[in-house]
Design a protein around this motif. Structure first.
Motif, PDB file in Angstrom:
ATOM      1  N   GLY A  16       0.789  -1.221   0.000  1.00  0.00           N
ATOM      2  CA  GLY A  16       0.000   0.000   0.000  1.00  0.00           C
ATOM      3  C   GLY A  16       0.822   1.272   0.000  1.00  0.00           C
ATOM      4  O   GLY A  16       0.292   2.356  -0.249  1.00  0.00           O
ATOM      5  N   THR A  17       2.118   1.156   0.269  1.00  0.00           N
ATOM      6  CA  THR A  17       2.978   2.342   0.281  1.00  0.00           C
ATOM      7  C   THR A  17       3.640   2.520  -1.088  1.00  0.00           C
ATOM      8  O   THR A  17       3.430   1.725  -2.009  1.00  0.00           O
ATOM      9  CB  THR A  17       4.059   2.217   1.360  1.00  0.00           C
ATOM     10  OG1 THR A  17       4.913   1.098   1.063  1.00  0.00           O
ATOM     11  CG2 THR A  17       3.435   2.035   2.730  1.00  0.00           C
ATOM     12  N   GLN A  37      12.708  -6.788 -13.179  1.00  0.00           N
ATOM     13  CA  GLN A  37      13.077  -8.204 -13.236  1.00  0.00           C
ATOM     14  C   GLN A  37      12.399  -8.918 -12.087  1.00  0.00           C
ATOM     15  O   GLN A  37      12.845  -8.823 -10.933  1.00  0.00           O
ATOM     16  CB  GLN A  37      14.590  -8.387 -13.182  1.00  0.00           C
ATOM     17  CG  GLN A  37      15.024  -9.838 -13.380  1.00  0.00           C
ATOM     18  CD  GLN A  37      16.518  -9.992 -13.338  1.00  0.00           C
ATOM     19  OE1 GLN A  37      17.213  -9.251 -12.637  1.00  0.00           O
ATOM     20  NE2 GLN A  37      17.043 -10.972 -14.074  1.00  0.00           N
ATOM     21  N   GLN A  38      11.331  -9.611 -12.389  1.00  0.00           N
ATOM     22  CA  GLN A  38      10.635 -10.381 -11.356  1.00  0.00           C
ATOM     23  C   GLN A  38      11.425 -11.641 -11.041  1.00  0.00           C
ATOM     24  O   GLN A  38      12.225 -12.099 -11.864  1.00  0.00           O
ATOM     25  CB  GLN A  38       9.218 -10.701 -11.830  1.00  0.00           C
ATOM     26  CG  GLN A  38       8.359  -9.445 -11.978  1.00  0.00           C
ATOM     27  CD  GLN A  38       6.975  -9.733 -12.487  1.00  0.00           C
ATOM     28  OE1 GLN A  38       6.812 -10.267 -13.587  1.00  0.00           O
ATOM     29  NE2 GLN A  38       5.973  -9.368 -11.714  1.00  0.00           N
ATOM     30  N   PRO A  39      11.212 -12.211  -9.864  1.00  0.00           N
ATOM     31  CA  PRO A  39      12.003 -13.388  -9.452  1.00  0.00           C
ATOM     32  C   PRO A  39      11.991 -14.498 -10.490  1.00  0.00           C
ATOM     33  O   PRO A  39      10.929 -14.919 -10.950  1.00  0.00           O
ATOM     34  CB  PRO A  39      11.305 -13.811  -8.154  1.00  0.00           C
ATOM     35  CG  PRO A  39      10.714 -12.560  -7.615  1.00  0.00           C
ATOM     36  CD  PRO A  39      10.277 -11.771  -8.818  1.00  0.00           C
ATOM     37  N   PRO A  85       2.642  -7.361  -2.913  1.00  0.00           N
ATOM     38  CA  PRO A  85       3.746  -8.347  -2.980  1.00  0.00           C
ATOM     39  C   PRO A  85       4.173  -8.683  -4.410  1.00  0.00           C
ATOM     40  O   PRO A  85       5.343  -9.020  -4.630  1.00  0.00           O
ATOM     41  CB  PRO A  85       3.156  -9.560  -2.264  1.00  0.00           C
ATOM     42  CG  PRO A  85       2.217  -8.962  -1.266  1.00  0.00           C
ATOM     43  CD  PRO A  85       1.593  -7.786  -1.984  1.00  0.00           C
ATOM     44  N   GLU A  86       3.262  -8.566  -5.361  1.00  0.00           N
ATOM     45  CA  GLU A  86       3.590  -8.851  -6.769  1.00  0.00           C
ATOM     46  C   GLU A  86       4.597  -7.857  -7.350  1.00  0.00           C
ATOM     47  O   GLU A  86       5.182  -8.103  -8.402  1.00  0.00           O
ATOM     48  CB  GLU A  86       2.333  -8.856  -7.630  1.00  0.00           C
ATOM     49  CG  GLU A  86       1.375 -10.012  -7.368  1.00  0.00           C
ATOM     50  CD  GLU A  86       0.667  -9.907  -6.031  1.00  0.00           C
ATOM     51  OE1 GLU A  86       0.424 -10.947  -5.396  1.00  0.00           O
ATOM     52  OE2 GLU A  86       0.366  -8.763  -5.601  1.00  0.00           O
ATOM     53  N   ASP A  87       4.788  -6.736  -6.687  1.00  0.00           N
ATOM     54  CA  ASP A  87       5.771  -5.748  -7.139  1.00  0.00           C
ATOM     55  C   ASP A  87       7.181  -6.068  -6.660  1.00  0.00           C
ATOM     56  O   ASP A  87       8.134  -5.369  -7.026  1.00  0.00           O
ATOM     57  CB  ASP A  87       5.374  -4.350  -6.645  1.00  0.00           C
ATOM     58  CG  ASP A  87       4.077  -3.848  -7.270  1.00  0.00           C
ATOM     59  OD1 ASP A  87       3.261  -3.261  -6.541  1.00  0.00           O
ATOM     60  OD2 ASP A  87       3.897  -4.068  -8.491  1.00  0.00           O
ATOM     61  N   SER A  88       7.323  -7.107  -5.862  1.00  0.00           N
ATOM     62  CA  SER A  88       8.653  -7.510  -5.404  1.00  0.00           C
ATOM     63  C   SER A  88       9.484  -7.937  -6.609  1.00  0.00           C
ATOM     64  O   SER A  88       9.160  -8.915  -7.293  1.00  0.00           O
ATOM     65  CB  SER A  88       8.546  -8.661  -4.399  1.00  0.00           C
ATOM     66  OG  SER A  88       7.838  -8.260  -3.243  1.00  0.00           O
ATOM     67  N   SER A  89      10.541  -7.195  -6.871  1.00  0.00           N
ATOM     68  CA  SER A  89      11.348  -7.387  -8.076  1.00  0.00           C
ATOM     69  C   SER A  89      12.656  -6.634  -7.905  1.00  0.00           C
ATOM     70  O   SER A  89      12.835  -5.887  -6.935  1.00  0.00           O
ATOM     71  CB  SER A  89      10.651  -6.812  -9.320  1.00  0.00           C
ATOM     72  OG  SER A  89       9.412  -7.431  -9.588  1.00  0.00           O
ATOM     73  N   ILE A  90      13.522  -6.804  -8.891  1.00  0.00           N
ATOM     74  CA  ILE A  90      14.666  -5.908  -9.030  1.00  0.00           C
ATOM     75  C   ILE A  90      14.305  -4.892 -10.111  1.00  0.00           C
ATOM     76  O   ILE A  90      13.840  -5.266 -11.193  1.00  0.00           O
ATOM     77  CB  ILE A  90      15.940  -6.673  -9.414  1.00  0.00           C
ATOM     78  CG1 ILE A  90      16.315  -7.665  -8.322  1.00  0.00           C
ATOM     79  CG2 ILE A  90      17.094  -5.702  -9.661  1.00  0.00           C
ATOM     80  CD1 ILE A  90      17.486  -8.568  -8.681  1.00  0.00           C
ATOM     81  N   TYR A  91      14.510  -3.621  -9.809  1.00  0.00           N
ATOM     82  CA  TYR A  91      14.240  -2.554 -10.769  1.00  0.00           C
ATOM     83  C   TYR A  91      15.586  -1.959 -11.192  1.00  0.00           C
ATOM     84  O   TYR A  91      16.432  -1.662 -10.353  1.00  0.00           O
ATOM     85  CB  TYR A  91      13.344  -1.479 -10.152  1.00  0.00           C
ATOM     86  CG  TYR A  91      11.954  -1.995  -9.871  1.00  0.00           C
ATOM     87  CD1 TYR A  91      11.681  -2.683  -8.693  1.00  0.00           C
ATOM     88  CD2 TYR A  91      10.931  -1.838 -10.799  1.00  0.00           C
ATOM     89  CE1 TYR A  91      10.409  -3.190  -8.451  1.00  0.00           C
ATOM     90  CE2 TYR A  91       9.661  -2.329 -10.558  1.00  0.00           C
ATOM     91  CZ  TYR A  91       9.411  -3.006  -9.380  1.00  0.00           C
ATOM     92  OH  TYR A  91       8.144  -3.510  -9.144  1.00  0.00           O
ATOM     93  N   LEU A  92      15.757  -1.801 -12.492  1.00  0.00           N
ATOM     94  CA  LEU A  92      17.040  -1.315 -13.005  1.00  0.00           C
ATOM     95  C   LEU A  92      16.829  -0.165 -13.979  1.00  0.00           C
ATOM     96  O   LEU A  92      15.895  -0.194 -14.790  1.00  0.00           O
ATOM     97  CB  LEU A  92      17.792  -2.424 -13.736  1.00  0.00           C
ATOM     98  CG  LEU A  92      18.170  -3.653 -12.929  1.00  0.00           C
ATOM     99  CD1 LEU A  92      17.313  -4.840 -13.300  1.00  0.00           C
ATOM    100  CD2 LEU A  92      19.645  -3.995 -13.137  1.00  0.00           C
ATOM    101  N   CYS A  93      17.701   0.808 -13.913  1.00  0.00           N
ATOM    102  CA  CYS A  93      17.711   1.859 -14.928  1.00  0.00           C
ATOM    103  C   CYS A  93      18.882   1.628 -15.872  1.00  0.00           C
ATOM    104  O   CYS A  93      19.890   1.015 -15.501  1.00  0.00           O
ATOM    105  CB  CYS A  93      17.747   3.243 -14.314  1.00  0.00           C
ATOM    106  SG  CYS A  93      19.260   3.663 -13.456  1.00  0.00           S
ATOM    107  N   THR A 110      11.399  -5.613  -1.895  1.00  0.00           N
ATOM    108  CA  THR A 110      10.565  -6.659  -1.310  1.00  0.00           C
ATOM    109  C   THR A 110       9.364  -5.985  -0.667  1.00  0.00           C
ATOM    110  O   THR A 110       9.527  -5.076   0.147  1.00  0.00           O
ATOM    111  CB  THR A 110      11.330  -7.469  -0.260  1.00  0.00           C
ATOM    112  OG1 THR A 110      12.498  -8.046  -0.873  1.00  0.00           O
ATOM    113  CG2 THR A 110      10.466  -8.577   0.312  1.00  0.00           C
ATOM    114  N   VAL A 111       8.164  -6.435  -1.023  1.00  0.00           N
ATOM    115  CA  VAL A 111       6.931  -5.873  -0.485  1.00  0.00           C
ATOM    116  C   VAL A 111       6.303  -6.919   0.436  1.00  0.00           C
ATOM    117  O   VAL A 111       6.062  -8.060   0.028  1.00  0.00           O
ATOM    118  CB  VAL A 111       5.957  -5.476  -1.602  1.00  0.00           C
ATOM    119  CG1 VAL A 111       4.713  -4.814  -1.002  1.00  0.00           C
ATOM    120  CG2 VAL A 111       6.629  -4.537  -2.586  1.00  0.00           C
ATOM    121  N   VAL A 112       6.064  -6.501   1.668  1.00  0.00           N
ATOM    122  CA  VAL A 112       5.530  -7.452   2.657  1.00  0.00           C
ATOM    123  C   VAL A 112       4.128  -7.030   3.121  1.00  0.00           C
ATOM    124  O   VAL A 112       3.706  -5.895   2.896  1.00  0.00           O
ATOM    125  CB  VAL A 112       6.470  -7.572   3.867  1.00  0.00           C
ATOM    126  CG1 VAL A 112       7.814  -8.137   3.431  1.00  0.00           C
ATOM    127  CG2 VAL A 112       6.654  -6.213   4.551  1.00  0.00           C
TER     128      VAL A 112
END
Lengths: 112, 114
Positions: A16-17, A37-39, A85-93, A110-112
């Motif tokens: 939610g944040t 990049q999702q897991p 939680p589905e947004d838990s990923s590595i984000y790269l520019c 990591t979204v908990v």
């Protein structure tokens, strides 16, 4: 070549944040790219950010969820909004320099 | 739409072996092809860049070849070492895309054991 500083390197966030990721390049570039990049998956382009105009989003990604700023030729931010939680990923520019692509070190979210 | 496939998905070998990682792409109208290394939870390190007019590039123990007409690239790693353990990603920029926009394969996860 281009040196890209991306931060934070990692974060654990409540659902939610929102989290804003920053990307700073050591030289002026026209285009900056944001990938997710999702897991266990490969990299997927979220959007292309061009200074002075709205970012261009790929299919499946929308501005309300992933707002991007590009205030100048060396800096961009990506916000991941209303996280789940589905947004838990590595984000790269990434940026392009003389035909070769360069990447930041990524933000592990990591979204908990 | 460009699609990139990498085979094998995973590879586990003893130290010292010579390795071949494969990458294929569906649209041969590419601008260049780039091989990256990714360590767990980290960003990408560029290994080799092959422009569309080139056939191969070499850096140390790494050699990458490109056959644009057949839509294939291979990454050859000589005398593998445990420090080579990582995921290797292949990516292309095709001529129909914004320069700098990459299409990635899923990668080959390499483990080299002592």
């Amino acid at each position: 070549s281009a040196v890209i500083s991306q931060k934070p390197s990692r974060d654990i966030c409540q659902r939610g944040t929102s989290l804003t990721i920053q990307c700073q390049v050591d030289s002026q570039v026209t285009m900056m790219f944001w990938y997710r990049q999702q897991p266990g998956q490969s990299l997927t382009l979220i959007a292309t950010a061009n200074q002075g105009s709205e970012a261009t989003y790929e299919s499946g990604f929308v501005i309300d969820k992933f707002p991007i700023s590009r205030p100048n030729l060396t800096f961009s931010t990506l916000t991941v909004s209303n996280m789940s939680p589905e947004d838990s990923s590595i984000y790269l520019c990434s940026v392009e320099g003389n035909t070769e692509a360069f990447f930041g070190q990524g933000t592990r979210l990591t979204v908990v | 739409k460009q699609e990139v496939t990498q085979i094998p998905a995973a590879l586990s070998v003893p130290e010292g072996e010579n390795l071949v990682l494969n990458c294929s792409f569906t649209d041969s109208a590419i601008y260049n092809l780039q091989w990256f290394r990714q360590d767990p939870g980290k960003g990408l390190t560029s290994l080799l860049l092959i422009q569309s007019s080139q056939r191969e590039q070499t850096s140390g123990r790494l050699n990458a070849s490109l056959d644009k007409s057949s839509g294939r690239s291979t990454l050859y790693i000589a005398a593998s070492q445990p420090g080579d353990s990582a995921t290797y990603l292949c990516a292309v920029i095709d001529r129909g895309s914004t320069l700098g926009r990459l299409y990635f394969g899923r990668g080959t996860q390499l483990t080299v054991w002592p």
